[in-house]
Write a protein that holds these residues in place. Structure first.
Motif, PDB file in Angstrom:
ATOM      1  N   MET A   1     -31.626   3.998  32.932  1.00  0.00           N
ATOM      2  CA  MET A   1     -32.950   4.412  31.864  1.00  0.00           C
ATOM      3  C   MET A   1     -34.209   4.816  32.711  1.00  0.00           C
ATOM      4  O   MET A   1     -34.536   4.256  33.684  1.00  0.00           O
ATOM      5  N   LEU A   2     -34.714   6.130  32.573  1.00  0.00           N
ATOM      6  CA  LEU A   2     -35.719   6.406  33.153  1.00  0.00           C
ATOM      7  C   LEU A   2     -36.977   6.199  32.198  1.00  0.00           C
ATOM      8  O   LEU A   2     -36.914   6.945  31.122  1.00  0.00           O
ATOM      9  N   LEU A   3     -38.113   5.720  32.663  1.00  0.00           N
ATOM     10  CA  LEU A   3     -39.209   5.509  31.652  1.00  0.00           C
ATOM     11  C   LEU A   3     -40.231   6.464  31.926  1.00  0.00           C
ATOM     12  O   LEU A   3     -40.676   6.723  32.778  1.00  0.00           O
ATOM     13  N   PRO A   4     -40.788   6.937  30.780  1.00  0.00           N
ATOM     14  CA  PRO A   4     -41.944   7.807  30.977  1.00  0.00           C
ATOM     15  C   PRO A   4     -43.250   7.141  31.510  1.00  0.00           C
ATOM     16  O   PRO A   4     -43.327   5.774  31.186  1.00  0.00           O
ATOM     17  N   PRO A   5     -43.987   7.727  32.400  1.00  0.00           N
ATOM     18  CA  PRO A   5     -45.234   7.161  32.705  1.00  0.00           C
ATOM     19  C   PRO A   5     -46.219   6.419  31.583  1.00  0.00           C
ATOM     20  O   PRO A   5     -46.149   6.861  30.489  1.00  0.00           O
ATOM     21  N   GLY A   6     -46.626   5.441  32.080  1.00  0.00           N
ATOM     22  CA  GLY A   6     -47.615   4.609  30.996  1.00  0.00           C
ATOM     23  C   GLY A   6     -46.804   3.763  30.182  1.00  0.00           C
ATOM     24  O   GLY A   6     -47.291   3.208  29.132  1.00  0.00           O
ATOM     25  N   THR A   7     -45.535   3.480  30.310  1.00  0.00           N
ATOM     26  CA  THR A   7     -44.619   2.511  29.655  1.00  0.00           C
ATOM     27  C   THR A   7     -44.351   0.999  30.168  1.00  0.00           C
ATOM     28  O   THR A   7     -43.393   0.511  29.861  1.00  0.00           O
ATOM     29  N   SER A   8     -45.087   0.770  31.055  1.00  0.00           N
ATOM     30  CA  SER A   8     -44.635  -0.618  31.720  1.00  0.00           C
ATOM     31  C   SER A   8     -44.758  -1.610  31.024  1.00  0.00           C
ATOM     32  O   SER A   8     -43.992  -2.544  31.286  1.00  0.00           O
ATOM     33  N   GLU A   9     -45.378  -1.820  29.871  1.00  0.00           N
ATOM     34  CA  GLU A   9     -45.205  -2.785  28.869  1.00  0.00           C
ATOM     35  C   GLU A   9     -43.870  -3.061  28.301  1.00  0.00           C
ATOM     36  O   GLU A   9     -43.526  -4.214  27.952  1.00  0.00           O
ATOM     37  N   ALA A  10     -43.136  -1.805  28.308  1.00  0.00           N
ATOM     38  CA  ALA A  10     -41.559  -2.049  27.847  1.00  0.00           C
ATOM     39  C   ALA A  10     -40.905  -2.673  28.802  1.00  0.00           C
ATOM     40  O   ALA A  10     -39.795  -3.133  28.483  1.00  0.00           O
ATOM     41  N   LEU A  11     -41.177  -2.786  30.057  1.00  0.00           N
ATOM     42  CA  LEU A  11     -40.480  -2.977  31.261  1.00  0.00           C
ATOM     43  C   LEU A  11     -39.655  -4.590  31.201  1.00  0.00           C
ATOM     44  O   LEU A  11     -38.338  -4.844  31.048  1.00  0.00           O
ATOM     45  N   PRO A  12     -40.453  -5.655  30.782  1.00  0.00           N
ATOM     46  CA  PRO A  12     -39.940  -7.085  30.836  1.00  0.00           C
ATOM     47  C   PRO A  12     -38.786  -6.958  29.491  1.00  0.00           C
ATOM     48  O   PRO A  12     -37.796  -7.646  29.967  1.00  0.00           O
ATOM     49  N   ASP A  13     -38.938  -6.483  28.804  1.00  0.00           N
ATOM     50  CA  ASP A  13     -37.820  -6.467  27.619  1.00  0.00           C
ATOM     51  C   ASP A  13     -36.463  -5.466  28.188  1.00  0.00           C
ATOM     52  O   ASP A  13     -35.440  -6.074  27.781  1.00  0.00           O
ATOM     53  N   LEU A  14     -36.674  -4.665  28.698  1.00  0.00           N
ATOM     54  CA  LEU A  14     -35.785  -3.613  29.504  1.00  0.00           C
ATOM     55  C   LEU A  14     -34.982  -4.459  30.408  1.00  0.00           C
ATOM     56  O   LEU A  14     -33.692  -4.470  30.596  1.00  0.00           O
ATOM     57  N   LEU A  15     -35.745  -5.102  31.167  1.00  0.00           N
ATOM     58  CA  LEU A  15     -34.936  -5.854  32.347  1.00  0.00           C
ATOM     59  C   LEU A  15     -34.262  -6.972  31.883  1.00  0.00           C
ATOM     60  O   LEU A  15     -32.973  -7.270  32.339  1.00  0.00           O
ATOM     61  N   ARG A  16     -34.704  -7.809  30.621  1.00  0.00           N
ATOM     62  CA  ARG A  16     -33.853  -8.774  30.130  1.00  0.00           C
ATOM     63  C   ARG A  16     -32.513  -8.009  29.496  1.00  0.00           C
ATOM     64  O   ARG A  16     -31.638  -8.845  29.051  1.00  0.00           O
ATOM     65  N   SER A  17     -32.567  -6.872  28.960  1.00  0.00           N
ATOM     66  CA  SER A  17     -31.528  -6.249  28.161  1.00  0.00           C
ATOM     67  C   SER A  17     -30.296  -6.164  28.887  1.00  0.00           C
ATOM     68  O   SER A  17     -29.326  -6.114  28.608  1.00  0.00           O
TER      69      SER A  17
END
Length: 94
Positions: A1-17
């Motif tokens: 998954m490639l994240l758009p700039p400025g979406t670092s707040e979504a990273l913890p949930d993505l990592l746990r997924s």
């Protein structure tokens, strides 16, 4: 998954997924350093190496991640040319 700039707040949930996540950071600023330190838990020396240009190619093994610096090479009619570009990679699982 490639994240758009400025979406670092979504990273913890993505990592746990359990999904594969690719984060592209170019010229890390203080916000990027915070993400590398607090969200990913990267080793301080690996973070420091991402901020210092003209690193030699290397591989560093840490307890929970692998840090690589690559210097690309290209071949042209004059021979092999080393590029002035550092590519740092961190491989990890969460």
């Amino acid at each position: 998954m490639l994240l758009p700039p400025g979406t670092s707040e979504a990273l913890p949930d993505l990592l746990r997924s359990g999904q594969a996540v690719w984060v592209d950071i170019t010229g890390p600023d203080e916000g990027d350093v915070w993400v590398m330190r607090e969200v990913f838990g990267f080793h301080p020396l690996a973070i420091e190496d991402t901020r210092n240009q003209r690193q030699r190619p290397k591989v560093e093994t840490y307890d929970d991640h692998l840090f690589l610096i690559l210097n690309p090479v290209r071949q042209d009619p004059e021979g092999l040319q080393f590029r002035e570009l550092d590519v740092s990679w961190v491989l990890a699982t969460w």
